[in-house]
Design a protein around this motif. Structure first.
Motif, short mmCIF file in Angstrom:
data_model
loop_
_atom_site.label_atom_id
_atom_site.label_comp_id
_atom_site.label_asym_id
_atom_site.label_seq_id
_atom_site.Cartn_x
_atom_site.Cartn_y
_atom_site.Cartn_z
N ASN A 33 18.90 -34.78 -96.57
CA ASN A 33 20.31 -35.13 -96.48
C ASN A 33 20.58 -36.56 -95.99
O ASN A 33 21.67 -36.86 -95.62
N ASP A 80 26.87 -35.10 -95.13
CA ASP A 80 25.77 -34.24 -94.69
C ASP A 80 24.81 -33.90 -95.81
O ASP A 80 23.63 -33.68 -95.59
N SER A 81 25.33 -33.89 -97.02
CA SER A 81 24.48 -33.55 -98.16
C SER A 81 23.69 -34.75 -98.68
O SER A 81 23.04 -34.65 -99.70
#
Ligand SMILES: *[C@@H]1O[C@H](CO)[C@@H](O)[C@H](O)[C@H]1NC(C)=O
Ligand SMILES: *[C@@H]1O[C@H](CO)[C@@H](O)[C@H](O)[C@H]1NC(C)=O
Ligand SMILES: *[C@@H]1O[C@H](CO)[C@@H](O)[C@H](O)[C@H]1NC(C)=O
Ligand SMILES: *[C@@H]1O[C@H](CO)[C@@H](O)[C@H](O)[C@H]1NC(C)=O
Length: 360
Positions: A33, A80-81
């Protein structure tokens, strides 16, 4: 994947060089991430050289020099990804103001944005002062001011000694404009050598100045069998004339008068052409519209270019006919058909001569 890789690593544990690489692989792969350095579209830039960013990291995008931002936002955030937040930010080139027109000239440009160029040229007869090219700068202004096209001028035309110029148009003061023309004249008796026409050229000077020279001709001399009228002088001026005449029975061929020319030579002299003798002893001729016995032609003399006819006989038809011949400078050709009659015929049978029998 990672595990396989690490197992392979155990096979070559002494390879120090590979350690940073392995760490790197672990980091990217283990923390999927993180955000990679964003790929920026044209003319957008960002600070620093950092290649990976943790979630939550913020980046400020800006436009390159000469470009302005539109839309936005300028800030992107690492999610976050491992994906950056979206932005519609675009950087478009700055615009310069539309250029002012150039009087007496032309300007060439394709666009008015950062780095565009304007080329300036002046119309024929005008000269450019200032810069012939302007560039649209990063701050949205043109690099130079509009140049000026000033009319090309010459001074007054140089005037040859003993000469003058007549300008095609009235001039004011002592400047003349490009392409103005004029005509040179020389004061008599001077003669112009060189170009009669003058022009103010693109170089700001006049075309070559002619010269006014005195022209004289030497005495032309006499002609055979003739005389020159007037006083004989040592030399004659340009355009001065001399007349000729012929003695006695000589006839003038050519022009009566010759003229002293601009090159110092005389025009072509005439000549005196001599009279002819009609070389026939026994016959009748047709002269000046009358039939004359040759013995009655006194004097037996034709002037140059005079025409006389002799009689010939058409034997088949038994008739006579006149054939013309012309005196040319002392030469008179007797036509071939003419036969001189015998003395006996001439004395006793006059009526049988071609001039006396029926005419064809
Ligand atoms: C201006 O002149 C330059 C040099 O001669 C040339 O390369 C350029 O294409 C010209 N630009 C325009 C817009 O005519
Ligand atoms: C033009 O004429 C004026 C007065 O006639 C003179 O003072 C001046 O020097 C002349 N200029 C030139 C360039 O000949
Ligand atoms: C005019 O000026 C140009 C350029 O300076 C020169 O080449 C030319 O010879 C001049 N012409 C005359 C007639 O002086
Ligand atoms: C003048 O006449 C002479 C003799 O006929 C000739 O050789 C010469 O070329 C002429 N001069 C000119 C300038 O025509």
């Amino acid at each position: 994947m990672v595990f396989i890789f690490l197992q392979k690593m155990e096979l070559i544990p002494t390879s120090f060089l590979l350690w940073p690489f392995v760490l790197f692989v672990i980091r990217t792969s283990a923390q999927e991430n993180v955000c990679a350095r964003p790929e920026l579209t044209a003319n957008i830039e960002m600070d620093g050289l950092q290649r990976y960013f943790n979630p939550g990291a913020e980046l400020w995008l800006s436009c390159k020099r000469g470009y302005t931002s539109v839309l936005g936002p300028r800030k992107i955030v690492c999610g976050d990804s491992g994906q950056w937040t979206k932005t519609k930010l675009m950087c478009i080139p700055k615009r310069c103001p539309p250029p002012d027109p150039l009087s007496n000239g032309e300007l060439y440009y394709e666009d008015v944005v950062f780095q565009s160029t304007i080329n300036y040229t002046c119309n024929e007869g005008y000269i450019l002062t200032g810069n012939s090219m302007a560039v649209c700068l990063a701050d949205g202004t043109w690099s130079t001011r509009v140049p000026k096209c000033k009319p090309l001028t010459c001074g007054l035309a140089p005037i040859p000694q003993f000469g003058m110029i007549i300008y095609d148009k009235r001039i004011r003061g002592n400047t003349t404009v490009y392409s103005l023309g004029g005509t040179y004249r020389c004061l008599p008796p001077y003669v112009l050598f060189g170009n009669v026409r003058a022009e103010c050229t693109i170089n700001g000077n006049w075309t070559e100045t002619p010269e006014c020279r005195v022209v004289t001709c030497p005495p032309p001399g006499n002609i055979d069998n003739g005389y020159m009228s007037g006083d004989v002088k040592k030399d004659y001026d340009f355009k001065e004339t001399v007349k000729y005449g012929c003695n006695g029975d000589y006839v003038l061929d050519g022009s009566l008068e010759i003229v002293c020319q601009g090159n110092g030579n005389w025009s072509e002299k005439p000549s005196c052409k001599g009279p002819c003798h009609v070389g026939i002893q026994r016959a009748r001729i047709l002269y000046r519209g009358r039939k004359v016995w040759i013995k009655d032609l006194r004097p037996n003399k034709l002037l140059h270019k005079e025409i006389v006819s002799v009689y010939c006989k058409d034997k088949a038809r038994n008739c006579g006919y006149a054939v013309q011949t012309q005196c040319f400078d002392g030469e008179l050709q007797i036509p071939e058909c003419f036969e001189q009659p015998s003395r006996a015929d001439y004395d006793h049978h006059l009526s049988s001569l071609p001039s006396e029998i029926t005419q064809c």
